[in-house]
Design a protein around this motif. Structure first.
Motif, mmCIF file in Angstrom:
data_model
loop_
_atom_site.group_PDB
_atom_site.id
_atom_site.type_symbol
_atom_site.label_atom_id
_atom_site.label_comp_id
_atom_site.label_asym_id
_atom_site.label_seq_id
_atom_site.Cartn_x
_atom_site.Cartn_y
_atom_site.Cartn_z
ATOM 1 N N LEU A 1 60.447 43.829 71.665
ATOM 2 C CA LEU A 1 61.333 43.305 72.700
ATOM 3 C C LEU A 1 62.603 44.149 72.673
ATOM 4 N N LYS A 2 62.881 44.846 73.771
ATOM 5 C CA LYS A 2 64.024 45.761 73.815
ATOM 6 C C LYS A 2 64.988 45.340 74.911
ATOM 7 N N LEU A 3 66.262 45.426 74.613
ATOM 8 C CA LEU A 3 67.304 45.117 75.573
ATOM 9 C C LEU A 3 68.101 46.390 75.821
ATOM 10 N N GLU A 4 68.029 46.909 77.052
ATOM 11 C CA GLU A 4 68.769 48.117 77.395
ATOM 12 C C GLU A 4 70.186 47.749 77.802
ATOM 13 N N ASN A 5 71.135 48.564 77.428
ATOM 14 C CA ASN A 5 72.526 48.328 77.781
ATOM 15 C C ASN A 5 72.860 49.067 79.069
ATOM 16 N N THR A 6 72.380 48.518 80.181
ATOM 17 C CA THR A 6 72.652 49.104 81.492
ATOM 18 C C THR A 6 73.143 48.009 82.422
ATOM 19 N N ASN A 7 73.607 48.408 83.600
ATOM 20 C CA ASN A 7 74.075 47.443 84.592
ATOM 21 C C ASN A 7 72.947 46.898 85.451
ATOM 22 N N VAL A 8 71.761 47.444 85.322
ATOM 23 C CA VAL A 8 70.609 46.999 86.095
ATOM 24 C C VAL A 8 70.167 45.633 85.581
ATOM 25 N N LYS A 9 69.797 44.727 86.499
ATOM 26 C CA LYS A 9 69.387 43.381 86.086
ATOM 27 C C LYS A 9 68.051 43.386 85.361
ATOM 28 N N GLU A 10 67.174 44.331 85.695
ATOM 29 C CA GLU A 10 65.877 44.423 85.012
ATOM 30 C C GLU A 10 66.020 45.298 83.775
ATOM 31 N N ASN A 11 66.718 44.772 82.760
ATOM 32 C CA ASN A 11 66.986 45.561 81.570
ATOM 33 C C ASN A 11 66.246 45.062 80.337
ATOM 34 N N LYS A 12 65.287 44.142 80.518
ATOM 35 C CA LYS A 12 64.491 43.646 79.401
ATOM 36 C C LYS A 12 63.129 44.324 79.404
ATOM 37 N N ILE A 13 62.800 44.970 78.287
ATOM 38 C CA ILE A 13 61.551 45.721 78.167
ATOM 39 C C ILE A 13 60.697 45.085 77.072
ATOM 40 N N VAL A 14 59.433 44.852 77.400
ATOM 41 C CA VAL A 14 58.473 44.319 76.435
ATOM 42 C C VAL A 14 57.340 45.317 76.312
ATOM 43 N N GLU A 15 57.034 45.701 75.086
ATOM 44 C CA GLU A 15 55.916 46.593 74.812
ATOM 45 C C GLU A 15 54.979 45.879 73.851
ATOM 46 N N ILE A 16 53.721 45.716 74.257
ATOM 47 C CA ILE A 16 52.735 44.997 73.447
ATOM 48 C C ILE A 16 51.590 45.939 73.112
ATOM 49 N N LYS A 17 51.258 45.989 71.835
ATOM 50 C CA LYS A 17 50.135 46.797 71.351
ATOM 51 C C LYS A 17 49.135 45.833 70.712
ATOM 52 N N VAL A 18 47.940 45.751 71.284
ATOM 53 C CA VAL A 18 46.895 44.855 70.782
ATOM 54 C C VAL A 18 45.862 45.696 70.046
ATOM 55 N N ASN A 19 45.616 45.337 68.802
ATOM 56 C CA ASN A 19 44.647 46.049 67.969
ATOM 57 C C ASN A 19 43.294 45.361 68.056
ATOM 58 N N ILE A 20 42.299 46.112 68.531
ATOM 59 C CA ILE A 20 40.926 45.643 68.567
ATOM 60 C C ILE A 20 40.082 46.673 67.825
ATOM 61 N N PRO A 21 38.876 46.316 67.422
ATOM 62 C CA PRO A 21 38.060 47.278 66.668
ATOM 63 C C PRO A 21 37.875 48.598 67.415
ATOM 64 N N LYS A 22 38.175 49.686 66.755
ATOM 65 C CA LYS A 22 38.007 51.060 67.236
ATOM 66 C C LYS A 22 38.919 51.442 68.392
ATOM 67 N N ASP A 23 39.927 50.616 68.717
ATOM 68 C CA ASP A 23 40.790 50.957 69.846
ATOM 69 C C ASP A 23 42.075 50.142 69.803
ATOM 70 N N ASN A 24 43.044 50.542 70.612
ATOM 71 C CA ASN A 24 44.299 49.822 70.808
ATOM 72 C C ASN A 24 44.568 49.734 72.297
ATOM 73 N N ILE A 25 45.150 48.651 72.717
ATOM 74 C CA ILE A 25 45.582 48.495 74.104
ATOM 75 C C ILE A 25 47.103 48.384 74.078
ATOM 76 N N ILE A 26 47.763 49.246 74.836
ATOM 77 C CA ILE A 26 49.224 49.266 74.861
ATOM 78 C C ILE A 26 49.693 49.035 76.292
ATOM 79 N N VAL A 27 50.596 48.065 76.455
ATOM 80 C CA VAL A 27 51.146 47.736 77.774
ATOM 81 C C VAL A 27 52.657 47.635 77.641
#
Length: 98
Positions: free
Chosen positions: A41-67
């Motif tokens: 969970l990242k909070l950018e210090n900008t004046n833009v209202k959409e300044n919250k960033i979420v990065e999720i990495k899901v570990n499954i067998p033999k692969d990862n899903i990153i969003v």
């Protein structure tokens, strides 16, 4: 499922962490072989209202899903990212059924 959550540039409260945990626990209904997930969970210090960033990495067998999603609130970003992960997990499950 084990969830490792990290907050960058702010301190996340318990309600937000509980929301993240409960939302990611629902992923196991779509694909039962999920091992763990890492949430940033990242909070950018900008004046833009959409300044919250979420990065999720899901570990499954033999692969990862990153969003990675950027929204006005962390809850909205987590929800959007989980919806994307759900679609990818369903697609992966269908691929292995054939």
């Amino acid at each position: 499922m084990k969830v490792n959550a990290q907050s960058v540039n702010f301190n996340a409260n318990a309600a937000l962490m509980n929301f993240v945990q409960s939302r990611l626990d629902k992923l196991e209904t779509f694909y039962d072989r999920v091992i763990s997930s890492d949430v940033y969970l990242k909070l950018e210090n900008t004046n833009v209202k959409e300044n919250k960033i979420v990065e999720i990495k899901v570990n499954i067998p033999k692969d990862n899903i990153i969003v990675k999603k950027q929204c006005r609130s962390f809850e909205e970003a987590v929800d959007s990212a989980c919806n994307s992960i759900e679609r990818q997990l369903v697609k992966r499950k269908e691929k292995f059924r054939v």
